[in-house]
Design a protein around this motif. Sequence first.
Motif, PDB file in Angstrom:
ATOM      1  N   ALA A  33       0.824  -1.208   0.000  1.00 43.64           N
ATOM      2  CA  ALA A  33       0.000   0.000   0.000  1.00 43.64           C
ATOM      3  C   ALA A  33       0.860   1.261   0.000  1.00 43.64           C
ATOM      4  N   SER A  34       2.016   1.184   0.645  1.00 43.49           N
ATOM      5  CA  SER A  34       2.917   2.338   0.704  1.00 43.49           C
ATOM      6  C   SER A  34       3.633   2.591  -0.614  1.00 43.49           C
ATOM      7  N   MET A  35       3.907   1.519  -1.345  1.00 43.62           N
ATOM      8  CA  MET A  35       4.808   1.629  -2.497  1.00 43.62           C
ATOM      9  C   MET A  35       4.140   1.537  -3.865  1.00 43.62           C
ATOM     10  N   ILE A  36       2.906   1.078  -3.899  1.00 47.47           N
ATOM     11  CA  ILE A  36       2.286   0.908  -5.207  1.00 47.47           C
ATOM     12  C   ILE A  36       2.160   2.251  -5.920  1.00 47.47           C
ATOM     13  N   GLU A  37       2.470   2.249  -7.216  1.00 46.73           N
ATOM     14  CA  GLU A  37       2.423   3.468  -8.017  1.00 46.73           C
ATOM     15  C   GLU A  37       1.244   3.405  -8.994  1.00 46.73           C
ATOM     16  N   ALA A  38       0.874   4.584  -9.478  1.00 40.33           N
ATOM     17  CA  ALA A  38      -0.227   4.648 -10.444  1.00 40.33           C
ATOM     18  C   ALA A  38       0.141   5.597 -11.582  1.00 40.33           C
ATOM     19  N   ASP A  39      -0.253   5.229 -12.779  1.00 45.18           N
ATOM     20  CA  ASP A  39      -0.093   6.130 -13.918  1.00 45.18           C
ATOM     21  C   ASP A  39      -1.411   6.163 -14.692  1.00 45.18           C
ATOM     22  N   LYS A  40      -1.418   6.808 -15.825  1.00 47.35           N
ATOM     23  CA  LYS A  40      -2.660   6.976 -16.579  1.00 47.35           C
ATOM     24  C   LYS A  40      -3.270   5.653 -17.017  1.00 47.35           C
ATOM     25  N   ILE A  67      -4.706   5.042   2.827  1.00 50.53           N
ATOM     26  CA  ILE A  67      -5.190   6.429   2.801  1.00 50.53           C
ATOM     27  C   ILE A  67      -4.094   7.366   2.302  1.00 50.53           C
ATOM     28  N   ASN A  68      -2.927   7.228   2.887  1.00 50.65           N
ATOM     29  CA  ASN A  68      -1.824   8.107   2.490  1.00 50.65           C
ATOM     30  C   ASN A  68      -1.474   7.968   1.011  1.00 50.65           C
ATOM     31  N   ARG A  69      -1.559   6.737   0.505  1.00 52.77           N
ATOM     32  CA  ARG A  69      -1.232   6.519  -0.901  1.00 52.77           C
ATOM     33  C   ARG A  69      -2.305   7.104  -1.805  1.00 52.77           C
ATOM     34  N   ILE A  70      -3.576   6.921  -1.462  1.00 49.48           N
ATOM     35  CA  ILE A  70      -4.653   7.498  -2.273  1.00 49.48           C
ATOM     36  C   ILE A  70      -4.528   9.018  -2.321  1.00 49.48           C
ATOM     37  N   VAL A  71      -4.255   9.620  -1.172  1.00 52.09           N
ATOM     38  CA  VAL A  71      -4.126  11.080  -1.129  1.00 52.09           C
ATOM     39  C   VAL A  71      -2.944  11.540  -1.985  1.00 52.09           C
ATOM     40  N   ARG A  72      -1.875  10.784  -1.950  1.00 50.74           N
ATOM     41  CA  ARG A  72      -0.718  11.154  -2.771  1.00 50.74           C
ATOM     42  C   ARG A  72      -1.049  11.087  -4.265  1.00 50.74           C
ATOM     43  N   ILE A  73      -1.902  10.155  -4.632  1.00 53.26           N
ATOM     44  CA  ILE A  73      -2.288  10.006  -6.034  1.00 53.26           C
ATOM     45  C   ILE A  73      -3.339  11.043  -6.435  1.00 53.26           C
ATOM     46  N   GLN A  74      -4.363  11.191  -5.595  1.00 55.58           N
ATOM     47  CA  GLN A  74      -5.510  12.018  -5.978  1.00 55.58           C
ATOM     48  C   GLN A  74      -5.464  13.451  -5.460  1.00 55.58           C
ATOM     49  N   LYS A  75      -4.698  13.675  -4.430  1.00 60.47           N
ATOM     50  CA  LYS A  75      -4.584  15.001  -3.817  1.00 60.47           C
ATOM     51  C   LYS A  75      -5.975  15.537  -3.431  1.00 60.47           C
ATOM     52  N   ALA A  76      -6.348  16.718  -3.906  1.00 57.11           N
ATOM     53  CA  ALA A  76      -7.607  17.341  -3.476  1.00 57.11           C
ATOM     54  C   ALA A  76      -8.837  16.520  -3.850  1.00 57.11           C
ATOM     55  N   LYS A  77      -8.706  15.645  -4.842  1.00 63.55           N
ATOM     56  CA  LYS A  77      -9.841  14.810  -5.227  1.00 63.55           C
ATOM     57  C   LYS A  77     -10.209  13.796  -4.144  1.00 63.55           C
ATOM     58  N   SER A  78      -9.342  13.645  -3.141  1.00 59.31           N
ATOM     59  CA  SER A  78      -9.599  12.665  -2.078  1.00 59.31           C
ATOM     60  C   SER A  78     -10.392  13.239  -0.912  1.00 59.31           C
ATOM     61  N   ILE A  79     -10.805  14.496  -0.990  1.00 59.92           N
ATOM     62  CA  ILE A  79     -11.474  15.152   0.141  1.00 59.92           C
ATOM     63  C   ILE A  79     -12.723  14.396   0.586  1.00 59.92           C
ATOM     64  N   ASP A  80     -13.589  14.043  -0.345  1.00 61.18           N
ATOM     65  CA  ASP A  80     -14.823  13.334   0.023  1.00 61.18           C
ATOM     66  C   ASP A  80     -14.517  12.012   0.720  1.00 61.18           C
ATOM     67  N   LEU A  81     -13.547  11.288   0.199  1.00 60.63           N
ATOM     68  CA  LEU A  81     -13.164  10.016   0.814  1.00 60.63           C
ATOM     69  C   LEU A  81     -12.665  10.230   2.237  1.00 60.63           C
ATOM     70  N   LEU A  82     -11.835  11.244   2.444  1.00 59.27           N
ATOM     71  CA  LEU A  82     -11.295  11.518   3.779  1.00 59.27           C
ATOM     72  C   LEU A  82     -12.417  11.838   4.775  1.00 59.27           C
ATOM     73  N   GLU A  83     -13.399  12.580   4.325  1.00 66.26           N
ATOM     74  CA  GLU A  83     -14.530  12.900   5.211  1.00 66.26           C
ATOM     75  C   GLU A  83     -15.331  11.643   5.541  1.00 66.26           C
ATOM     76  N   GLN A  84     -15.503  10.774   4.571  1.00 65.55           N
ATOM     77  CA  GLN A  84     -16.210   9.511   4.827  1.00 65.55           C
ATOM     78  C   GLN A  84     -15.465   8.682   5.877  1.00 65.55           C
ATOM     79  N   ILE A  85     -14.148   8.649   5.764  1.00 64.31           N
ATOM     80  CA  ILE A  85     -13.341   7.873   6.719  1.00 64.31           C
ATOM     81  C   ILE A  85     -13.468   8.448   8.119  1.00 64.31           C
ATOM     82  N   ILE A  86     -13.400   9.756   8.238  1.00 62.83           N
ATOM     83  CA  ILE A  86     -13.525  10.398   9.555  1.00 62.83           C
ATOM     84  C   ILE A  86     -14.875  10.074  10.178  1.00 62.83           C
TER      85      ILE A  86
END
Length: 218
Positions: A33-40, A67-86
């Motif tokens: 989860a820490s190391m997986i990368e994503a491209d187009k 969570i940290n990896r998704i945020v690194r990939i999506q940045k601001a697009k992860s806001i809704d997900l972060l709120e759901q987790i909280i």
Amino acid sequence: EALRYKQKDNVQVHSIFLKALKDKIKAIRMEAASMIEADKTNEKEVLLALQNIINTDTEPNVREKAINRIVRIQKAKSIDLLEQIINKDSSYAVIATALTNLKSYNYTAAYSYATKLSSTENPTLMVAISKVFKDTTADNLEFFKKAIWLNSPATAYGNFQSFNEYLEKSDNFILEKGILFLKDIAKYEESSYNISSAKQIVRNLKFYFDSKAKKDTQ
């Protein structure tokens, strides 16, 4: 680790990481989860796999890494997900991770959640809340006092650092009460880590405001 940088343009290596996300061993899932990368070409697949971890993995530490990896990939697009987790996760540590990430992309929302969660006495969550409160001038002194009195060796540095930054921004009334509190810690606290940290913060504040006063007179 050796495979981490070979994922790009290498479907076989990338598939190893996707498979590792489902491994029975917690440590392997964490590393994946820490190391997986994503491209187009595979971003959607990676995001779905990480989302599945957040929704189903029983280990909070693994969910935090996802969570940290998704945020690194999506940045601001992860806001809704972060709120759901909280709002929904059962782990204080996972909520703390989501709150810390949310602070970077929507401070107003993070502050609102921090305020709602501020009655907690969970050490990990209090550190995350302190990191949110440090960037405001609102009167959150009582929360900082609680967090510091309940410090452990693992949380002392983070809470004192945030308190230091908070007091630098505070008005004179809160600043004075904050310094008196630090002096009480140094006088009455039994734990050496709280005593030494409180004394250091007083020194830091003196230096900060002395330096600020010199600049203001130039």
